[in-house]
Structure formats: C-alpha cells, structure tokens
Design a protein around this motif. Structure first.
Motif, mmCIF file in Angstrom:
data_model
loop_
_atom_site.group_PDB
_atom_site.id
_atom_site.type_symbol
_atom_site.label_atom_id
_atom_site.label_comp_id
_atom_site.label_asym_id
_atom_site.label_seq_id
_atom_site.Cartn_x
_atom_site.Cartn_y
_atom_site.Cartn_z
ATOM 1 N N ILE A 295 0.817 -1.227 0.000
ATOM 2 C CA ILE A 295 0.000 0.000 0.000
ATOM 3 C C ILE A 295 0.843 1.266 0.000
ATOM 4 O O ILE A 295 0.335 2.350 -0.309
ATOM 5 N N HIS A 308 -4.105 5.478 6.637
ATOM 6 C CA HIS A 308 -5.550 5.236 6.706
ATOM 7 C C HIS A 308 -6.271 5.859 5.510
ATOM 8 O O HIS A 308 -7.314 5.363 5.085
ATOM 9 N N MET A 311 -5.880 3.386 2.778
ATOM 10 C CA MET A 311 -6.805 2.270 2.981
ATOM 11 C C MET A 311 -8.246 2.661 2.657
ATOM 12 O O MET A 311 -9.079 1.797 2.376
ATOM 13 N N ARG A 317 -7.077 -0.517 -1.279
ATOM 14 C CA ARG A 317 -7.560 -1.540 -0.333
ATOM 15 C C ARG A 317 -7.804 -2.874 -1.053
ATOM 16 O O ARG A 317 -7.415 -3.935 -0.556
ATOM 17 N N ASP A 318 -8.405 -2.829 -2.241
ATOM 18 C CA ASP A 318 -8.670 -4.063 -2.981
ATOM 19 C C ASP A 318 -7.377 -4.685 -3.492
ATOM 20 O O ASP A 318 -7.259 -5.922 -3.567
ATOM 21 N N ASP A 321 -5.955 -6.524 -0.530
ATOM 22 C CA ASP A 321 -6.729 -7.713 -0.199
ATOM 23 C C ASP A 321 -6.498 -8.827 -1.217
ATOM 24 O O ASP A 321 -6.319 -9.997 -0.843
ATOM 25 N N ILE A 348 -5.724 -5.634 7.916
ATOM 26 C CA ILE A 348 -6.420 -4.607 7.136
ATOM 27 C C ILE A 348 -7.100 -3.616 8.077
ATOM 28 O O ILE A 348 -7.060 -2.393 7.853
ATOM 29 N N ASN A 349 -7.697 -4.109 9.137
ATOM 30 C CA ASN A 349 -8.345 -3.239 10.114
ATOM 31 C C ASN A 349 -7.330 -2.347 10.827
ATOM 32 O O ASN A 349 -7.569 -1.151 11.052
ATOM 33 N N SER A 352 -6.201 0.511 8.788
ATOM 34 C CA SER A 352 -7.269 1.485 8.545
ATOM 35 C C SER A 352 -7.543 2.387 9.740
ATOM 36 O O SER A 352 -8.392 3.286 9.641
#
Length: 478
Positions: A295, A308, A311, A317-318, A321, A348-349, A352
C-alpha cells in the motif's frame, strides 16, 4: 490531565538492571519496554530493568531527552474508541553515547547484565540482500575487525564485551534481536560471530559454543514522532515531552525460550514463548510488512499522505486484499492457534485505524532494504510453485516508479532511501528500459534471469508509466 495518565506502580529506585538495550527508538519503547513495565507492575522480575544505549550520534539527542525526564517514556495508545496514556518506567538509565562505545562495553561486561537486546532497524545487520548472508566486507565491519578495542558498531561493542566477560570468567549474556528480520536471531548470530572471526577466531568459536541468540517475532505499529504527537502528550498534562511515542493498541511478541543466563517472566504479560517462531515470523513479515509495502508505493505515487487515507481508497484496499489472499496466504505454513484469513482481516483493520496517522512516506522508506525481506521472498515462493505473482510484481514495479522521484501530481518526492540517488537514476532509466531495474542483483538476485518474471515486471512498469497507477491497479484487479 495528568490524572488520566497511568504511572508505574512499582518503586523504580528499587529496580536492578538486567538488560542493556541498544536502539531506543519508538518501537522499542512502545513494545519491549511496555511488556517489562506491565511485568514490573505485577511485582515481578524487578531485577530485569533496562539500561538504554545507542551507537549513533543522533542517539545522544534521545539520551538527553530521556535523561531530562528520568528515563520515563510517554506511550499513547491510539484506539479509535479513545486514547490512553501511560508513563513507562522500565528503563532506569541511558548510557553516554561515545564513538568508541567504551561506556556500552563496560555496561555489557557487568555480570548483572544477562540480556543484550537490539532494535537497530532491518538495514543495520550488514546483510548482503542478494545472498541473505552477513557481509564481512562492509566498511564499518572491516573497520571494527581491524580495531576491535574501539568498535564503532553495536556488534563490535557486543564482541568486545563478550571478550571481556570470557576473560573474567563471567557467564555470557544472551543476545536478543527485536528487529523485523526473518530469523533475526540467526542474523544476529552471524553478525556477531562473523565480526569476531575477523580479529579473534578463538573468541568467535567460544561465542558459537556459549552465547544464545533467540529468534523472535515482534509487532506493533508505531508512527514517527512529530508536532502532533508532542501536542497529544501535552494534552495529557505532560508538558513539553519532546519524544512521546504513539502506537496502535495491538502488540504481539513471540520468542524462543533460549536464555541460558535467565530471563524475565514475560509469559505473565502476554509474550508467547514458542519453538515455532519462524512460522509466526513468516506470517507477520509477509502479511503485515509485505502489506505495508503493497500500500505504500501506490499511495506515495498518488500523493496520499496517510496510511488510513490509502486504505480508504478502494483501489489500494482491494489491491492489498487480492494480493494477500491470492499470492501471500497460499504460500504460508500453518501457524499454531492462528486463522490466517482472520489475521489478514485484522491487519487490514489495523492499517485502517485513523487515529494512528501513520504516513505513507514512513512505509516507503528504505525500500532497498525492505523489498528483499518483505516482497521478493514471496515472489520467489510463488514462482517455485509455478505461479507468476502479478500483484507482487506490480507492487515491486510501483516501488521502482516511486523511486523515479516525482509523484503523479508532479510533486518532488524527497530522498527516502539511504541509496536514493542511485535508485532514482536507475528508476528513470527503467522508464524506457524496465529490465535495467532488475539488474540490481543485491535486491533481485537471479530473478533477473527468469524471462517470465522479467516480462511480467516490464508489463507492470510500462502500465504504471503509460496509464497511471490507478489504471494499472484496475487492470490487475480485473
């Protein structure tokens, strides 16, 4: 106000040092020092206090700041549900920083010191990125090998102290790396013994036979300190603390139980002692540290300042993932007591969390050291299973594009790697000749000889330059 700040519940004057820690950056103070503070608050292991140390000139500024506040560190946990603040008192002194490391060597020679721990960054272990092995030809290592009595590096100081302990008949301390490195104990072992062998092969053999180097996995996101963090400390009534640390609520530490000269009872405060550190470590390095690299560079190229915010961008984000799910999780071994899909979702959380305010620039820093540890191994493992990992290759191409030195808005990217000037020159050349980037053998090794990898990298970098970062990501996402 200060009554919202948690202070040590133990008498710091009664603490006895058992650990010398080299490298008093934000991570150590929010991680190992916090675990020890928790343990001391239980009334346990009060003979394991920390003496801080540094081997670089900037460490002297940290020493001045911490000594001014009795070596207390301000730690602010950035939970979206509400910030909490504590003063951590596990460190009771900070050694003078000297070019010859004499104060550090003297402290480590004391029989009361039974662990020497380090956070000297991933790039501080003198490892050749292409071979993954200790490099005894590094200039600083050569200099310490020729002048072992006045070493300039942390490893030279450790060798000198072990030599003094051996001569005195004192049991050696355990050397414990707390850096994000695959096999950090093995890497530290190779650095210490490899350096010792340059000046005293007999001492090197003694270290090999008598000194423990436990492997460990460490995890906690700790942004750099700036005006925002200092203002936050002041809001808790802590005045003008120049070096507060902010961090996420999450922390994890998994370490081998290999401490012949004793250790604090850290299992009582959540540390996991395991003989399978390597699988925890691979999970964390590939998913979290690799995720940071995935990222970092698209955000940096697109002019996004905070993690963040990156994200919150659906494309980034995709991208994260999909790469994690299809190219990283399938190459990971099982981890005791851990659901890898749930771990990925937690990462991921964590990325973010808007309170952390970690910067894309921090994540982009030192790619020349981080790519060979966090991204390239996953590329290799995929190729070994017959898969050309298009997403990971795109991530590495985005690093190349970032190193060209300007973002897609035309803003200059200030130097962000110890080897920035060389990287920028090659990245600009790679705009019209992508394979030249892969000729950095110290980073990519023999991947440059793999035609499928070279072709995939060429397509990815051309797409980023010709169509832009967003379009290149969309093409990968399908």
């Amino acid at each position: 106000m200060t009554n919202d700040v948690a202070f040590p519940r133990y008498d710091r004057a009664r603490l006895v040092p058992g650990i010398v820690h080299i490298g008093l950056g934000n991570f150590h103070r929010a991680h190992m020092a916090v675990y020890l503070d928790d343990l001391f608050n239980l009334g346990e292991s009060h003979d394991w206090a920390i003496i801080g140390a540094g081997v670089r000139a900037p460490d002297a500024r940290m020493r001045d700041a911490l000594k001014e506040q009795d070596c207390l560190s301000t730690i602010i946990e950035l939970d979206p549900q509400g910030k909490t603040c504590r003063r951590v008192g596990a460190m009771i002194d900070f050694l003078p920083v000297a070019a010859d490391n004499a104060p550090l060597i003297a402290a480590m020679s004391d029989p009361g010191i039974r662990i020497v721990s380090l956070t000297v960054t991933e790039g501080g272990y003198f490892v050749n990125p292409a071979t993954g092995q200790f490099d005894p030809t590094e200039a600083a290592i050569v200099a310490d090998g020729q002048n072992p009595g006045q070493p300039a590096t942390a490893f030279g100081a450790i060798v000198a102290a072990l030599k003094a302990r051996r001569a005195a008949g004192t049991a050696p301390f355990t050397v414990m790396s707390c850096d994000n490195l695959p096999g950090n104990g093995h890497v530290t072992h190779d650095a210490v013994i490899g350096l010792a062998r340059l000046s005293d092969p007999e001492l090197a053999d003694w270290i090999e036979d008598n000194v423990a180097f436990p492997n460990g996995m460490v995890d906690r996101i700790t942004p750099a300190t700036g005006p925002r963090e200092r203002e936050m400390a002041a809001s808790f009534g802590l005045g003008d603390d120049p070096v507060p640390v902010t961090c996420e609520p999450f922390r994890q530490w998994v370490v081998e139980d290999n401490f012949p000269n004793g250790r604090p009872a850290l299992e009582k405060v959540g540390v996991t002692f395991s003989d399978q550190v390597h699988v925890f470590e691979m999970m964390k390095i590939r998913i979290l540290n690799g995720g940071h690299a995935i990222i970092a560079y698209p955000g940096g190229i697109m002019g996004i300042e905070y993690v963040h915010e990156a994200m919150a961008n659906p494309l980034i984000r995709d991208l994260l993932d999909k790469i994690e799910t299809t190219e990283i999780l399938p190459i990971l071994p099982p981890v005791p007591g851990t659901d890898l899909d749930a771990y990925k979702a937690m990462i991921i959380n964590r990325f973010s969390n808007p309170e952390v305010a970690d910067t894309e620039r921090r994540l982009c820093f030192d790619g020349s050291n981080r790519q060979p540890k966090f991204i390239i191994p996953s590329i290799r493992d995929n190729i070994a299973r017959g898969v050309i990992p298009q997403g990971l290759i795109l991530a590495s191409a985005l690093w190349c594009r970032y190193c060209a030195g300007t973002d897609e808005n035309g803003a200059v990217i200030e130097p962000n790697d110890p080897d920035w000037d060389r990287l920028t020159r090659i990245a600009q050349e790679a705009r019209t000749n992508p394979p030249v980037w892969l000729e950095q053998r110290a980073i990519y090794g023999d991947l440059a000889d793999n035609p499928e990898f070279v072709a995939a990298f060429t397509r990815a970098l051309n797409a980023v330059w010709d169509k832009g970062t967003a379009a290149a990501i969309r093409a990968y996402l399908g």
